[in-house]
Scaffold this active site. Structure first.
Site, PDB file in Angstrom:
ATOM      1  N   TYR A  60      -7.894  -2.162  10.064  1.00 24.50           N
ATOM      2  CA  TYR A  60      -7.447  -2.819   8.824  1.00 24.50           C
ATOM      3  C   TYR A  60      -6.038  -3.385   8.994  1.00 24.50           C
ATOM      4  O   TYR A  60      -5.750  -4.502   8.559  1.00 24.50           O
ATOM      5  CB  TYR A  60      -7.502  -1.831   7.645  1.00 24.50           C
ATOM      6  N   GLU A  85       0.853  -1.185   0.000  1.00 21.08           N
ATOM      7  CA  GLU A  85       0.000   0.000   0.000  1.00 21.08           C
ATOM      8  C   GLU A  85       0.892   1.239   0.000  1.00 21.08           C
ATOM      9  O   GLU A  85       1.780   1.364   0.843  1.00 21.08           O
ATOM     10  CB  GLU A  85      -0.924  -0.012   1.220  1.00 21.08           C
ATOM     11  N   CYS A 106     -16.314   6.769   1.140  1.00 21.62           N
ATOM     12  CA  CYS A 106     -17.625   6.510   1.771  1.00 21.62           C
ATOM     13  C   CYS A 106     -17.710   6.903   3.243  1.00 21.62           C
ATOM     14  O   CYS A 106     -18.662   7.564   3.646  1.00 21.62           O
ATOM     15  CB  CYS A 106     -17.989   5.032   1.690  1.00 21.62           C
ATOM     16  N   LYS A 118     -16.978  10.670   4.109  1.00 23.61           N
ATOM     17  CA  LYS A 118     -18.067  11.401   3.433  1.00 23.61           C
ATOM     18  C   LYS A 118     -19.360  11.302   4.231  1.00 23.61           C
ATOM     19  O   LYS A 118     -20.033  12.281   4.486  1.00 23.61           O
ATOM     20  CB  LYS A 118     -18.219  10.841   2.009  1.00 23.61           C
ATOM     21  N   TYR A 120     -22.159  11.225  -8.416  1.00 20.25           N
ATOM     22  CA  TYR A 120     -22.238  10.862  -6.994  1.00 20.25           C
ATOM     23  C   TYR A 120     -21.515  11.873  -6.100  1.00 20.25           C
ATOM     24  O   TYR A 120     -22.080  12.431  -5.163  1.00 20.25           O
ATOM     25  CB  TYR A 120     -21.519   9.528  -6.741  1.00 20.25           C
ATOM     26  N   CYS A 162     -12.468   4.036   0.218  1.00 18.28           N
ATOM     27  CA  CYS A 162     -13.729   4.056   0.969  1.00 18.28           C
ATOM     28  C   CYS A 162     -13.505   4.463   2.415  1.00 18.28           C
ATOM     29  O   CYS A 162     -14.203   5.327   2.945  1.00 18.28           O
ATOM     30  CB  CYS A 162     -14.403   2.686   0.893  1.00 18.28           C
ATOM     31  N   HIS A 185     -46.712   0.312  10.243  1.00 18.76           N
ATOM     32  CA  HIS A 185     -47.310   1.642  10.228  1.00 18.76           C
ATOM     33  C   HIS A 185     -47.005   2.391  11.516  1.00 18.76           C
ATOM     34  O   HIS A 185     -47.069   1.779  12.584  1.00 18.76           O
ATOM     35  CB  HIS A 185     -48.831   1.491  10.046  1.00 18.76           C
ATOM     36  N   GLU A 242     -43.343   1.636   4.435  1.00 18.54           N
ATOM     37  CA  GLU A 242     -44.579   0.893   4.165  1.00 18.54           C
ATOM     38  C   GLU A 242     -45.152   1.234   2.796  1.00 18.54           C
ATOM     39  O   GLU A 242     -45.903   0.450   2.213  1.00 18.54           O
ATOM     40  CB  GLU A 242     -45.623   1.153   5.262  1.00 18.54           C
ATOM     41  N   GLU A 299     -23.145  14.805  -3.545  1.00 23.36           N
ATOM     42  CA  GLU A 299     -22.955  14.565  -2.111  1.00 23.36           C
ATOM     43  C   GLU A 299     -22.221  15.735  -1.455  1.00 23.36           C
ATOM     44  O   GLU A 299     -22.612  16.217  -0.390  1.00 23.36           O
ATOM     45  CB  GLU A 299     -22.193  13.252  -1.900  1.00 23.36           C
ATOM     46  N   ARG A 354     -22.022  20.224 -17.177  1.00 21.81           N
ATOM     47  CA  ARG A 354     -22.050  20.386 -18.633  1.00 21.81           C
ATOM     48  C   ARG A 354     -23.400  20.084 -19.270  1.00 21.81           C
ATOM     49  O   ARG A 354     -23.635  20.454 -20.415  1.00 21.81           O
ATOM     50  CB  ARG A 354     -20.980  19.508 -19.271  1.00 21.81           C
TER      51      ARG A 354
HETATM   52  P1  NDP Z   1     -19.496  10.108 -11.690  1.00 25.27           P
HETATM   53  O1  NDP Z   1     -19.120   9.278 -12.831  1.00 25.27           O
HETATM   54  O2  NDP Z   1     -20.621   9.694 -10.804  1.00 25.27           O
HETATM   55  O3  NDP Z   1     -19.848  11.583 -12.206  1.00 25.27           O
HETATM   56  C1  NDP Z   1     -18.963  12.300 -13.011  1.00 25.27           C
HETATM   57  C2  NDP Z   1     -19.608  13.639 -13.342  1.00 25.27           C
HETATM   58  O4  NDP Z   1     -18.667  14.446 -14.035  1.00 25.27           O
HETATM   59  C3  NDP Z   1     -20.810  13.498 -14.254  1.00 25.27           C
HETATM   60  O5  NDP Z   1     -21.718  14.511 -13.928  1.00 25.27           O
HETATM   61  C4  NDP Z   1     -20.192  13.731 -15.627  1.00 25.27           C
HETATM   62  O6  NDP Z   1     -21.081  14.241 -16.559  1.00 25.27           O
HETATM   63  C5  NDP Z   1     -19.167  14.786 -15.333  1.00 25.27           C
HETATM   64  N1  NDP Z   1     -18.034  14.774 -16.255  1.00 25.27           N
HETATM   65  C6  NDP Z   1     -17.242  13.718 -16.574  1.00 25.27           C
HETATM   66  N2  NDP Z   1     -16.255  14.110 -17.399  1.00 25.27           N
HETATM   67  C7  NDP Z   1     -16.407  15.425 -17.599  1.00 25.27           C
HETATM   68  C8  NDP Z   1     -15.689  16.394 -18.331  1.00 25.27           C
HETATM   69  N3  NDP Z   1     -14.599  16.075 -19.022  1.00 25.27           N
HETATM   70  N4  NDP Z   1     -16.130  17.680 -18.312  1.00 25.27           N
HETATM   71  C9  NDP Z   1     -17.225  18.003 -17.592  1.00 25.27           C
HETATM   72  N5  NDP Z   1     -17.936  17.140 -16.880  1.00 25.27           N
HETATM   73  C10 NDP Z   1     -17.544  15.861 -16.873  1.00 25.27           C
HETATM   74  O7  NDP Z   1     -18.136  10.315 -10.868  1.00 25.27           O
HETATM   75  P2  NDP Z   1     -17.865  10.783  -9.379  1.00 25.27           P
HETATM   76  O8  NDP Z   1     -16.547  11.438  -9.391  1.00 25.27           O
HETATM   77  O9  NDP Z   1     -19.025  11.544  -8.838  1.00 25.27           O
HETATM   78  O10 NDP Z   1     -17.748   9.413  -8.601  1.00 25.27           O
HETATM   79  C11 NDP Z   1     -16.783   8.452  -8.986  1.00 25.27           C
HETATM   80  C12 NDP Z   1     -17.260   7.063  -8.668  1.00 25.27           C
HETATM   81  O11 NDP Z   1     -17.211   6.880  -7.273  1.00 25.27           O
HETATM   82  C13 NDP Z   1     -18.690   6.801  -9.077  1.00 25.27           C
HETATM   83  O12 NDP Z   1     -18.718   6.165 -10.321  1.00 25.27           O
HETATM   84  C14 NDP Z   1     -19.221   5.918  -8.008  1.00 25.27           C
HETATM   85  O13 NDP Z   1     -19.195   4.596  -8.450  1.00 25.27           O
HETATM   86  C15 NDP Z   1     -18.267   6.068  -6.853  1.00 25.27           C
HETATM   87  N6  NDP Z   1     -18.956   6.726  -5.732  1.00 25.27           N
HETATM   88  C16 NDP Z   1     -20.002   6.113  -5.125  1.00 25.27           C
HETATM   89  C17 NDP Z   1     -20.656   6.718  -4.081  1.00 25.27           C
HETATM   90  C18 NDP Z   1     -21.805   6.040  -3.454  1.00 25.27           C
HETATM   91  O14 NDP Z   1     -21.999   4.858  -3.674  1.00 25.27           O
HETATM   92  N7  NDP Z   1     -22.622   6.748  -2.670  1.00 25.27           N
HETATM   93  C19 NDP Z   1     -20.246   8.035  -3.577  1.00 25.27           C
HETATM   94  C20 NDP Z   1     -19.150   8.601  -4.310  1.00 25.27           C
HETATM   95  C21 NDP Z   1     -18.536   7.962  -5.340  1.00 25.27           C
HETATM   96  P3  NDP Z   1     -21.967  13.290 -17.513  1.00 25.27           P
HETATM   97  O15 NDP Z   1     -22.949  12.605 -16.647  1.00 25.27           O
HETATM   98  O16 NDP Z   1     -22.571  14.243 -18.450  1.00 25.27           O
HETATM   99  O17 NDP Z   1     -21.008  12.336 -18.165  1.00 25.27           O
END
Ligand code: NDP
Length: 447
Positions: A97, A33, A46, A49, A175, A41, A433, A438, A179, A196
């Site tokens: 861990y 590591e 996670c 956060k 995500y 996470c 209830h 529910e 958040e 975008r």
């Molecule tokens: P996401 O893939 O969820 O979102 C990326 C965002 O950035 C989208 O809105 C996307 O737009 C936009 N985007 C991507 N590339 C560009 C670009 N070049 N220019 C402008 N906008 C762009 O990624 P996150 O970083 O939010 O999260 C990463 C991963 O972490 C997730 O896939 C998820 O699996 C995991 N995660 C899970 C959580 C949970 O389970 N609660 C919490 C946090 C993270 P568009 O949609 O238009 O492509």
């Protein structure tokens, strides 16, 4: 002779699980590591956060308490205190861990591991050989190379800011973006989401996307849709951003959340013949095996479903297959997931759009209501739930919810969806209830 049966690169959720199960089944295991044991996470994803999400909720909770007869003196918030408490908890988890690795006789190498050939791993000036290698290096956020990008941060740095920023721009609407927008807004920052396109959380059910966009707006989060940031400049007051339409904005922090890239650069994978996808993800088969017979990969580095519990399942399945003689392929269907936005949302199975794209004939049931807890308050937040039912079989193929406790509730509903239960099964389940949950067994209204 190899020094180890298994060498795991990356001590995150997937890597540590694989190391433990392999060791329990008699393998001699090492793990490397380069940052902190626990992975994204635990260390900067996670867990911290969710702690920040809890913290940010109190502003509304204090308000709501007044409607229930409480006199709440003006509340003040101390960011440094929160971050210190969070750091202490993360250090405790990291310790657990470490303990797991120690208890399972897994040798820990603290440093960056690089593959020299298909069996040789170099960590700093040490070199070691292993029969099998598992790549579990995860993924990392990126910031696009616009002018002034060095002034922006990712979520990694957001966990360690010296003070709560007054004005925050969050770029992206996935995500992490929604958040953190909720976290900063709940703690009192003025938040602008720069995205975008025109609706948050692409890929989720459209109704949830609409509800979340509206709810975040109602909570005072600004949205700049169909907008990109073209440059960032440091000023005496903070950061000046110039948008794609030429407009400008002033912030204290600009946080990018545009997704994460699989962490494969510089590991020596390409050089030894491990096939990578265009985005750098390690290509694997259903047993997480790469294009080389003795090299496997699990978790976000494979870019399948990038969620911690999935990485854990993949790591576990790999170790069972390889060291327990039980061929196990991790399941990737009907994986429930949640977004800890405010309000939170959660989902399992197909969205209505995805079901229709697949040509399925579906009935859609939904309900929108004001939760009982809010009826004494002025808060107008609505909870929304939705079931997607395959018409011929009656099987529930999708369940979606946005509102308080959605992740807790959908976890239970996910068992029913995973088990392939029907709408009739939901209907004959007696309600608890009064609850929000529910509603899932009381849905009558077809759309
Ligand atoms: P996401 O893939 O969820 O979102 C990326 C965002 O950035 C989208 O809105 C996307 O737009 C936009 N985007 C991507 N590339 C560009 C670009 N070049 N220019 C402008 N906008 C762009 O990624 P996150 O970083 O939010 O999260 C990463 C991963 O972490 C997730 O896939 C998820 O699996 C995991 N995660 C899970 C959580 C949970 O389970 N609660 C919490 C946090 C993270 P568009 O949609 O238009 O492509």
């Amino acid at each position: 002779m190899a020094d180890f049966d298994l060498f795991v690169i990356g001590a995150g959720s997937g890597g540590v699980r694989a190391a433990r199960i392999a060791s329990e089944n008699g393998a001699k295991v090492a793990i490397a590591e380069e940052y902190r044991v626990g992975g994204t996470c635990v260390i900067r994803g996670c867990i911290p956060k969710k702690l920040l999400v809890y913290a940010s909720h109190f502003s509304e909770d204090f308000e709501d308490a007044k409607s229930y007869g409480w006199t709440v003196p003006p509340a003040t918030f101390n960011w440094q205190k929160l971050i210190a408490a969070k750091d202490q908890e993360i250090a405790r988890l990291e310790g657990l861990y470490h303990q797991t690795l120690k208890n399972n006789n897994v040798r820990l190498y603290e440093g960056r591991a690089v593959l020299k050939d298909k069996n040789t791993v170099q960590i700093g000036d040490q070199s070691t050989a292993a029969e099998t290698i598992l790549i579990a290096t995860g993924a990392a956020p990126f910031i696009p190379g616009i002018p002034g990008a060095e002034h922006a941060i990712s979520s990694n740095e957001a966990f360690h800011l010296g003070s709560l920023p007054k004005r925050v721009a969050v770029v992206g609407a996935g995500y992490v973006a929604v958040e953190f927008a909720g976290i900063f807004s709940g703690l009192g920052s003025d938040v602008t989401v720069v995205y975008r396109k025109d609706k948050v959380l692409r890929g989720f059910d459209e109704d949830l996307r609409d509800h979340l966009t509206a709810a975040m707006t109602a909570k005072g989060i600004n949205f700049l849709f169909n907008t990109l940031i073209e440059k960032i400049e440091k000023t005496v007051d903070g950061l000046k951003v110039t948008y794609s339409d030429g407009d400008v904005g002033e912030f204290d922090v600009v946080m990018y959340a545009l997704g994460r890239w699989p962490s494969t650069a510089g590991l020596g994978l390409k050089e030894i013949g491990v096939k990578l996808a265009k985005n750098g993800a390690v290509k694997v088969d259903e047993y997480s095996k790469t294009s080389l017979d003795n090299i496997y990969a699990v978790g976000d580095v494979t870019d399948r479903i990038n969620l911690t519990p999935v990485a854990i399942r993949e790591g576990h399945a790999f170790a069972l297959t390889k060291y327990a003689g039980i061929p196990t392929s991790p399941e990737h269907d009907n994986v429930a997931s949640a977004v800890f936005s405010q309000p939170p949302l959660a989902t399992v199975g197909l969205s209505e759009g995805r079901a229709r794209e697949r040509g399925l004939d579906v009935d859609v049931y939904s309900s929108e209501f004001r939760p009982l807890k809010l009826t004494l308050t002025a808060r107008q937040d609505k909870t929304f739930i939705k079931l997607i039912v395959e018409r011929g079989t009656g099987v529930v193929i999708g369940a979606h919810m946005i509102g308080t406790d959605a992740p807790e509730i959908i976890q239970g509903v996910a068992i029913a969806v995973k088990a392939g239960l029907t709408k009739a099964d939901f209907d004959r389940t007696v309600a608890i209830h009064p609850t929000t949950a529910e509603e899932f067994v009381l849905l009558k209204r077809k759309r």
